[in-house]
Design a protein around this motif. Structure first.
Motif, mmCIF file in Angstrom:
data_model
loop_
_atom_site.group_PDB
_atom_site.id
_atom_site.type_symbol
_atom_site.label_atom_id
_atom_site.label_comp_id
_atom_site.label_asym_id
_atom_site.label_seq_id
_atom_site.Cartn_x
_atom_site.Cartn_y
_atom_site.Cartn_z
ATOM 1 N N PHE A 175 29.800 -10.974 -5.339
ATOM 2 C CA PHE A 175 29.113 -9.693 -5.189
ATOM 3 C C PHE A 175 29.584 -8.977 -3.928
ATOM 4 N N ASN A 176 29.636 -9.709 -2.812
ATOM 5 C CA ASN A 176 30.073 -9.099 -1.557
ATOM 6 C C ASN A 176 31.496 -8.552 -1.677
ATOM 7 N N TYR A 211 22.579 -10.530 -8.071
ATOM 8 C CA TYR A 211 22.999 -9.485 -7.144
ATOM 9 C C TYR A 211 23.586 -8.341 -7.970
ATOM 10 N N LYS A 264 27.028 -14.839 -4.915
ATOM 11 C CA LYS A 264 26.887 -13.966 -3.746
ATOM 12 C C LYS A 264 28.243 -13.558 -3.175
ATOM 13 N N ASP A 265 29.154 -14.499 -3.045
ATOM 14 C CA ASP A 265 30.474 -14.195 -2.487
ATOM 15 C C ASP A 265 31.213 -13.170 -3.339
ATOM 16 N N ASP A 321 25.720 -13.543 -10.343
ATOM 17 C CA ASP A 321 24.858 -14.524 -9.675
ATOM 18 C C ASP A 321 25.623 -15.259 -8.577
ATOM 19 N N ASP A 380 19.416 -16.409 -8.165
ATOM 20 C CA ASP A 380 19.462 -15.037 -7.668
ATOM 21 C C ASP A 380 20.456 -14.194 -8.455
#
Length: 209
Positions: free
Chosen positions: A154-155, A202, A151-152, A149, A200
């Protein structure tokens, strides 16, 4: 449970010899799924009890959680579930444990510790060297699942795995979960929390080519 443990500590340099697959599981021929950073193992308990045609192996860096999980496996007499304590990178890089990598059908990295500070990125479980080792050792067709959850994070994970040309992305909407390690789409406790709070998620799936 977010109890920070430095995976780079010298405490994890000594690797125990692991039992054979036939000693870990009732049926060593079943498909094997590895969950890295399995915490208390509740997700794996659900999977093992709900899908007895697969074997499940969890690696966790917090020793107390592993000890408790192992006791529960014995108490419940579960034959397709096993837990290992230690740093997954060190364990799987050890030559005497290469038999695990060669028998894995899929690996999950679900909601790993994000280690937010840039100076701590080196403590994240997915590292270029680790991914390279997996790409050189995994069987063709082995799947890697990532989910978070953050984002950084996940990237970072996506970039690290995608940078290795031995892995390509599988379109999630075309993926057949019924043949995977999680045929009934069970969720981790963290995922349930994230969904409840409408945050969210990811995720991505990769295949070794």
């Amino acid at each position: 449970m977010r109890q920070h443990v430095n995976p780079l500590s010298s405490n994890f340099n000594q690797i125990e010899k692991l039992p054979s697959l036939s000693e870990m599981f009732g049926d060593s021929k079943s498909n094997l799924h590895l969950d890295i950073g399995c915490a208390a193992g509740e997700f794996l308990f659900d999977l093992a009890l709900g899908n007895t045609s697969w074997n499940y192996l969890g690696i966790e860096i917090r020793e107390k959680l592993v000890k408790n999980a192992k006791l529960k496996v014995i108490e419940r007499e579960i034959k397709n579930l096993y837990f290992i304590f230690g740093n997954a990178n060190n364990i799987l890089n050890d030559m005497q444990n290469k038999f695990i990598i060669k028998n894995i059908k899929s690996i999950s990295f679900y909601f790993p510790d994000p280690w937010f500070k840039k100076r701590h990125y080196k403590r994240r479980v997915i590292q270029p060297g680790f991914v390279n080792m997996l790409s050189n050792s995994l069987q063709k067709g082995t799947l890697i699942f990532i989910k978070t959850d953050v984002k950084d994070l996940f990237n970072y994970m996506d970039c690290t795995i995608s940078s290795n040309f031995h892995f390509k992305t599988i379109d999630k909407k075309d993926f057949n979960y019924s043949e995977s390690f999680n045929p009934i789409k069970l969720k981790t406790d963290r995922e349930k929390y994230v969904i409840y709070n409408q945050l969210d998620i990811y995720e991505k799936i990769y295949i070794k080519i």
